[in-house]
Design an enzyme around this catalytic site. Sequence first.
Site, PDB file in Angstrom:
ATOM      1  N   LYS A   1       4.939   7.366  10.382  1.00  0.00           N
ATOM      2  CA  LYS A   1       5.972   6.972   9.416  1.00  0.00           C
ATOM      3  C   LYS A   1       7.220   7.854   9.558  1.00  0.00           C
ATOM      4  CE  LYS A   1       2.866   5.582   5.654  1.00  0.00           C
ATOM      5  NZ  LYS A   1       2.802   4.130   5.676  1.00  0.00           N
TER       6      LYS A   1
ATOM      7  N   HIS B   1      -2.874  -1.598  -3.463  1.00  0.00           N
ATOM      8  CA  HIS B   1      -1.897  -1.665  -2.371  1.00  0.00           C
ATOM      9  C   HIS B   1      -2.251  -2.747  -1.369  1.00  0.00           C
ATOM     10  CE1 HIS B   1       0.220   1.730  -3.866  1.00  0.00           C
ATOM     11  NE2 HIS B   1      -0.846   2.484  -3.814  1.00  0.00           N
TER      12      HIS B   1
ATOM     13  N   GLU C   1       9.555  10.702  -0.574  1.00  0.00           N
ATOM     14  CA  GLU C   1      10.500   9.620  -0.871  1.00  0.00           C
ATOM     15  C   GLU C   1      10.793   9.615  -2.353  1.00  0.00           C
ATOM     16  OE1 GLU C   1       8.870   5.852   0.290  1.00  0.00           O
ATOM     17  OE2 GLU C   1       9.047   6.297   2.424  1.00  0.00           O
TER      18      GLU C   1
ATOM     19  N   ARG D   1       2.232  -6.538  14.677  1.00  0.00           N
ATOM     20  CA  ARG D   1       1.218  -7.585  14.902  1.00  0.00           C
ATOM     21  C   ARG D   1       1.559  -8.785  14.036  1.00  0.00           C
ATOM     22  NH1 ARG D   1      -0.785  -7.052   9.879  1.00  0.00           N
ATOM     23  NH2 ARG D   1      -0.931  -4.945   9.091  1.00  0.00           N
TER      24      ARG D   1
HETATM   25  P1  ADP Z   1       0.582   2.465   3.438  1.00  0.00           P
HETATM   26  O1  ADP Z   1       0.999   2.443   4.876  1.00  0.00           O
HETATM   27  O2  ADP Z   1      -0.325   3.644   3.110  1.00  0.00           O
HETATM   28  O3  ADP Z   1       0.074   1.161   2.935  1.00  0.00           O
HETATM   29  P2  ADP Z   1       3.316   2.030   2.519  1.00  0.00           P
HETATM   30  O4  ADP Z   1       4.381   3.002   2.870  1.00  0.00           O
HETATM   31  O5  ADP Z   1       3.267   0.743   3.293  1.00  0.00           O
HETATM   32  O6  ADP Z   1       1.902   2.797   2.602  1.00  0.00           O
HETATM   33  O7  ADP Z   1       3.380   1.679   0.977  1.00  0.00           O
HETATM   34  C1  ADP Z   1       2.391   0.912   0.337  1.00  0.00           C
HETATM   35  C2  ADP Z   1       2.866   0.411  -1.033  1.00  0.00           C
HETATM   36  O8  ADP Z   1       3.189   1.526  -1.869  1.00  0.00           O
HETATM   37  C3  ADP Z   1       4.113  -0.447  -1.015  1.00  0.00           C
HETATM   38  O9  ADP Z   1       3.856  -1.816  -0.774  1.00  0.00           O
HETATM   39  C4  ADP Z   1       4.680  -0.193  -2.410  1.00  0.00           C
HETATM   40  O10 ADP Z   1       3.964  -1.014  -3.348  1.00  0.00           O
HETATM   41  C5  ADP Z   1       4.325   1.242  -2.690  1.00  0.00           C
HETATM   42  N1  ADP Z   1       5.433   2.181  -2.323  1.00  0.00           N
HETATM   43  C6  ADP Z   1       5.687   2.698  -1.088  1.00  0.00           C
HETATM   44  N2  ADP Z   1       6.788   3.489  -1.102  1.00  0.00           N
HETATM   45  C7  ADP Z   1       7.241   3.497  -2.378  1.00  0.00           C
HETATM   46  C8  ADP Z   1       8.351   4.143  -3.045  1.00  0.00           C
HETATM   47  N3  ADP Z   1       9.201   4.943  -2.401  1.00  0.00           N
HETATM   48  N4  ADP Z   1       8.508   3.904  -4.358  1.00  0.00           N
HETATM   49  C9  ADP Z   1       7.658   3.107  -5.053  1.00  0.00           C
HETATM   50  N5  ADP Z   1       6.597   2.482  -4.485  1.00  0.00           N
HETATM   51  C10 ADP Z   1       6.384   2.658  -3.160  1.00  0.00           C
END
Ligand code: ADP
Length: 672
Positions: free
Chosen positions: A116, A235, A200, A291
Amino acid sequence: MFNKILIANRGEIACRVAATCRRLGITSVAVYSDADAGAKHVAACDEAVHIGGATAAESYLRAERIVEAARASGAQAVHPGYGFLSENEDFARACEQAGIVFIGPPVTAIAAMGSKAAAKALMHAAAVPLVPGYHGDDQDAQLLQREADAIGYPVLLKASAGGGGKGMRVVERSADFAAALASCKREAASSFGNDRVLIEKYLTRPRHVEVQVFADRHGGAVYLFDRDCSVQRRHQKVLEEAPAPGLPAELRRAMGEAAVAAARAVNYVGAGTVEFIMTGGDFYFMEMNTRLQVEHPVTEMVTGLDLVEWQLRVAADEPLPLAQEQLALTGHAIEARIYAEHPARGFLPSTGTLRHLRMPEGVEFIVGEGGERAPVRIDSGVREGDTITPYYDPMIAKLIVWGPTRDEALARMHRALQGCEVVGPHTNVEFLQRIVTSEPFSTGDLDTGLIERHHDALFAPAKKPFREALALACAALLAREGGAAQSASPWDGLSHWRLNGGYTQTLAWRDVDNDSTFDATFARDSLGAGTQTLAHAGTVDAFTWWRGSNAHEFGATLGDARVTGRVFADGDTFHVFCRGAALAFEWQNVLAHAADVEHGEGRLTAPMPGKVIAVLVEAGATVEKGTPLIVMEAMKMEHTIGAPSAGVVEEVLYAVGDQVADGAQLLTLKVE
Ligand code: ADP
């Protein structure tokens, strides 16, 4: 174009890919584990290769074995589907080295998006908007604290190598940062072998909006518009739709172009998804999935394109079939993921044989040729009689609907969900129905907190057509016990029910949903004039019933109301589907029931096959009702087994690490 490909996956996505192969005249080769020898995806392909044991590690994750199967079968390319090896660099490289085309992006693009933090640095350079935050190499704890303070709370800590929400921590105040950092790093190290973190700004009430992109090896790259996947639990996406509701055209274009820029920044080839998190009109890059996504059908429905066909063409070095100006959105599509799970028990997966499986009428897998849209599409990897095992994802089917407008698509989804009937494992069908008909979803007021915020309404006891369903259950039982022929009176052949010239019979039932028992009494007047009544909970209704055209169809009149539906008897449990609802009544067959009680008392059994990961009590311990006793793990999820009533633990029958079968007794409890 290829003439033979191997599909390195199972379930609905393997069937989905096979469907496009069939349409294009490409021979498909399935791979399967011990548990999948009779699976639908094996039947859907032209050839099949056995690759090992039931667990994914022994089969669908064995890169070398799968490459070997591809080589031996003469396949020119491998489609990895999603999950399993689809984003595994080593697998993509092994395919290449064996001279087999990996139907996916180049190894370098998978690697670039795998971290990431590194992906964010690349995106920053490509001017793709990022959530305000810190993703630097310097991981000094004090520096991280200063960065978090500068970003402003709440902040979100993420494991850079993360996925599946693991390691993520929301930090509300500066004072809590150090502890959350330590805990995030611990989980990241144990889950991913890498404790690098990023910070973040934590956005409140964000939407998850993603963009489908495609790129070829000839410099072409386009976006196939967006999907809103905000409705999530753990999630994990539950409902997805395309296009994302309420996006102004300029914003749609800006997001599409940002996604294409993201793909170009890593020299992307093939199908990819760029995930953004959105608040108001601002959107920020979250990650790129290299993918095909589970939810790709909604994009197919609104573009009229077959994305698997595009993947195959691009992998075969053809240019993209269409340019950006030739792509258009038509109507609205919504997908619901139907899972074997218990929503009310924290979405715990449910396993078992699909004793009855009926989906609404629709087409399977394919968007019509020439872009013609079916109103209902069903992508499923299982058939009636198949078993949902603990080895793989418990998805039963994806239900996809299309309509000229979102409202029309919603109405179709509502109706289509009413047509889903499953007997065997528990499902989330009713839960999906509630979300679909909820006020925020039906008005398109979407954000990632929707399920949590509306928890009470979504999980409130359902209002169901109880009397009508009971009438049908009674009809089915009377038909079975009386051996009555079509439309015959149930009273024939049941002479022991005779009383004073009339007939009465009391049946004891258990309402399975609410675990409550009640009686229903039938009577026919002494004149034998044919007036029958069904009495229950103080109501007395005139009652007649009949059989429908097939063995499971029943009809009844109950007072003035007429109801028809389907009833499936699983032993003495009668599953009734009527008026869009599913109800189950267990006939308290007195003799059988007495035996149950004797066996059930004080025993605690495994609700699913799995592994014991913690034993929280010892023999001799005094416990209250609800005291956690044992923690099990199945399908990567934990489930805590609590005491059904107060008592003393007599014996603990399993230890940490033991594998237990579904229904196995875990310990004995002396009930007080
Ligand atoms: P992972 O790869 O572990 O699934 P992601 O970065 O894709 O993590 O984030 C998963 C979920 O977490 C997102 O779909 C969203 O619902 C929430 N999320 C991620 N980043 C943020 C953020 N900065 N603020 C609020 N919610 C977030």
